[in-house]
Design a protein around this motif. Sequence first.
Motif, PDB file in Angstrom:
ATOM      1  N   VAL A  92       0.835  -1.205   0.000  1.00 25.23           N
ATOM      2  CA  VAL A  92       0.000   0.000   0.000  1.00 25.23           C
ATOM      3  C   VAL A  92       0.870   1.255   0.000  1.00 25.23           C
ATOM      4  CG1 VAL A  92      -1.681   1.344   1.347  1.00 25.23           C
ATOM      5  CG2 VAL A  92      -1.973  -1.134   1.093  1.00 25.23           C
ATOM      6  N   LEU A  93       1.877   1.276   0.865  1.00 28.37           N
ATOM      7  CA  LEU A  93       2.729   2.466   0.990  1.00 28.37           C
ATOM      8  C   LEU A  93       3.553   2.729  -0.268  1.00 28.37           C
ATOM      9  CD1 LEU A  93       4.080   2.064   4.643  1.00 28.37           C
ATOM     10  CD2 LEU A  93       2.243   3.570   3.855  1.00 28.37           C
ATOM     11  N   ASN A 124      -0.951   3.584  -6.760  1.00 25.58           N
ATOM     12  CA  ASN A 124      -2.404   3.562  -6.668  1.00 25.58           C
ATOM     13  C   ASN A 124      -2.819   2.725  -5.453  1.00 25.58           C
ATOM     14  OD1 ASN A 124      -5.129   3.631  -7.102  1.00 25.58           O
ATOM     15  ND2 ASN A 124      -5.067   2.768  -9.163  1.00 25.58           N
ATOM     16  N   PRO A 125      -2.667   3.291  -4.232  1.00 32.59           N
ATOM     17  CA  PRO A 125      -2.961   2.517  -3.022  1.00 32.59           C
ATOM     18  C   PRO A 125      -4.411   2.051  -2.939  1.00 32.59           C
ATOM     19  CG  PRO A 125      -2.365   4.784  -2.471  1.00 32.59           C
ATOM     20  CD  PRO A 125      -2.189   4.626  -3.932  1.00 32.59           C
ATOM     21  N   SER A 126      -5.348   2.804  -3.502  1.00 31.62           N
ATOM     22  CA  SER A 126      -6.755   2.385  -3.419  1.00 31.62           C
ATOM     23  C   SER A 126      -6.975   1.079  -4.179  1.00 31.62           C
ATOM     24  CB  SER A 126      -7.696   3.473  -3.934  1.00 31.62           C
ATOM     25  OG  SER A 126      -7.428   3.769  -5.276  1.00 31.62           O
ATOM     26  N   GLU A 127      -6.217   0.870  -5.259  1.00 31.65           N
ATOM     27  CA  GLU A 127      -6.314  -0.384  -6.012  1.00 31.65           C
ATOM     28  C   GLU A 127      -5.827  -1.557  -5.162  1.00 31.65           C
ATOM     29  OE1 GLU A 127      -3.987  -2.222  -9.758  1.00 31.65           O
ATOM     30  OE2 GLU A 127      -4.916  -0.273 -10.139  1.00 31.65           O
ATOM     31  N   ILE A 128      -4.728  -1.355  -4.473  1.00 30.64           N
ATOM     32  CA  ILE A 128      -4.169  -2.397  -3.598  1.00 30.64           C
ATOM     33  C   ILE A 128      -5.147  -2.683  -2.455  1.00 30.64           C
ATOM     34  CG2 ILE A 128      -2.259  -3.009  -2.042  1.00 30.64           C
ATOM     35  CD1 ILE A 128      -1.337  -2.867  -4.913  1.00 30.64           C
ATOM     36  N   LEU A 129      -5.697  -1.630  -1.856  1.00 29.78           N
ATOM     37  CA  LEU A 129      -6.637  -1.813  -0.751  1.00 29.78           C
ATOM     38  C   LEU A 129      -7.902  -2.533  -1.216  1.00 29.78           C
ATOM     39  CD1 LEU A 129      -6.209   1.606   1.063  1.00 29.78           C
ATOM     40  CD2 LEU A 129      -5.582  -0.653   1.949  1.00 29.78           C
TER      41      LEU A 129
END
Length: 122
Positions: free
Chosen positions: A67-68, A72-77
């Motif tokens: 995520v960090l 594109n952290p929202s994709e990972i989340l």
Amino acid sequence: MNMLINDVCKACVLTKKAIEYYVEQGLISPRICINGYRDFSQSDVEKLKKISMLRKLDLGTESIRSVLNSENPSEILCKIANEKEIKLDIGKSKIELIKNLEKEVLGMILVKKLNFCLKNKQ
């Protein structure tokens, strides 16, 4: 404004041990002063706050790293949320199987008791 670890602990509501672990894992990299003290930047503090929030969501170190480091952290989340949802569905299915097994076992016990009672009446 840079901070030493005790100040960071208070600002992030994390233990010293937790912060040291995140440093060991390479999730944050505070500057090391000449005296050996770690000097945490505001960026380190913000990252630790994110790490703390992600840990509260039960994410492991590798997931947090993903995520960090992601553009594109929202994709990972979203991917992590889908994986957790699948695990939850599997867990619910297992619970349902256990309940069904429990009913079968109780049924078998009742049949055995009934058979025993019938044998003893004769």
